[in-house]
Design an enzyme around this catalytic site. Sequence first.
Site, PDB file in Angstrom:
ATOM      1  N   GLY A 146      46.251  38.293  41.678  1.00  0.00           N
ATOM      2  CA  GLY A 146      44.735  38.127  41.205  1.00  0.00           C
ATOM      3  C   GLY A 146      43.748  39.073  41.997  1.00  0.00           C
ATOM      4  CG  ASN A 147      40.406  40.476  40.431  1.00  0.00           C
ATOM      5  OD1 ASN A 147      39.310  39.860  40.269  1.00  0.00           O
ATOM      6  ND2 ASN A 147      41.022  40.693  39.162  1.00  0.00           N
ATOM      7  NE  ARG A 148      38.845  39.726  48.703  1.00  0.00           N
ATOM      8  CZ  ARG A 148      39.562  39.023  49.764  1.00  0.00           C
ATOM      9  NH1 ARG A 148      39.384  37.627  49.594  1.00  0.00           N
ATOM     10  NH2 ARG A 148      40.346  39.373  50.545  1.00  0.00           N
ATOM     11  CB  SER A 149      36.143  39.131  39.766  1.00  0.00           C
ATOM     12  OG  SER A 149      35.016  39.208  38.790  1.00  0.00           O
TER      13      SER A 149
END
Length: 397
Positions: free
Chosen positions: A203-206
């Site tokens: 995933g990512n931090r958005s």
Amino acid sequence: MRIVLGVAGGIAAYKAVLLLRLLRESGHDVRVVPTRSALQFVGRATWEALSGEPVTTDVFDDVDEVAHVAIGRAADLVVVAPATADLLARAASGRADDLLTATLLTCGCPVLFAPAMHTEMWSHAATRANVATLRSRGVHVLEPDSGRLTGSDSGPGRLPEPESLLAAALALVPARPEDLSGRRVVISTGGTREPLDPVRYLGNRSSGRQGYALAAAAVARGAEVLVVAANVTLPPPAGVHLVDVETASELRDAVRQAAGAADAVVMAAAVADFRPAQAAAAKIKKNVGMPQLSVDLVETVDILAELVAERRPGQVVVGFAAETGDADADVLEHGRAKARRKGADLLAVNPVGHGRGFGSLDNDVTLVDAHGAVVGTVTGSKLDVAHAVWDAVLRAW
Ligand code: CTP
């Protein structure tokens, strides 16, 4: 807008919780500044969870940020609800003995006080004089509602209901014209998750904040708004149609389905560029004596490029580029190259990393067109960035 919600120590503080929710749903960033006694009524955790911002009461907290100056200076609007007799007195005499009163002395924006107290305190000559002083300085002081108070007493002194507080607060700042009315817009936001196995993902931090701000701004300007949200935990803005998705492939399907009827599509989501070639059917186990694990990744479809290729006449496609500078080029050069490569009508380039961009409250964005030419810059809250994007979309139409 960046709104400061000041909360003084009165039982009506519980209504400020609902006001906070309404302000957030309208797309505003809200910094809650309670007094120490307000925390006796509603705790710090509630304010922090609902605002998504840190909560402090004292000028000696976060001294490195010089919070007592910074919070006031950055505010577009300050609302104090409930304002107790004590708070009105301290504000009227220009005290700066906690973070809220210090903020009131450093802000240059409209200020609204919503008093709540027992009738005797509200009608006391001292309170009347304090209210008159504040009003003479251009501060807006609402008349309290009349009705049941904390005990068995009733009379003037009730805090108005959260919906009327919201209306009174927003009336102090000039409304945007409904220049997107009749327009349909689609906004993707959040960060996709690509499963590795039933319990893990890439995933990512958005956080989804920028997309929600775009949606709130578009609703406020009269558009019909569909939001495709990938793993966003924040409450969505009021008045949008919401489709929740998890992976890049689900996001692609949802956005393409809606794009056909849209006048503008804004890809604010952080979409995974790669996903695991295969998601394991069972949880991947640790193997004793095998300290490394390799995962094959395959590229996902570039949805923005696909939208540009399928764009119908009159439709505007907007991308976001979260960039970090490196040895080859700075943030803007990377953004301009990406704009030319992707061909979107507009690309909003913003620097990320080192506490900027993802999850942060303020943004710093340069808008470039498909040729990489700069068509606008904006620094401010994510709502400010959102309005600048819609201004540019309007020009592109
Ligand atoms: N995007 C997309 N589909 C993808 C990846 C990205 O539609 N599979 C969109 C994003 O929503 C964003 C824009 O493309 O609007 C730019 O995303 P970014 O990750 O910065 O671009 P990439 O082409 O992946 O470039 P980089 O090599 O810098 O990651």
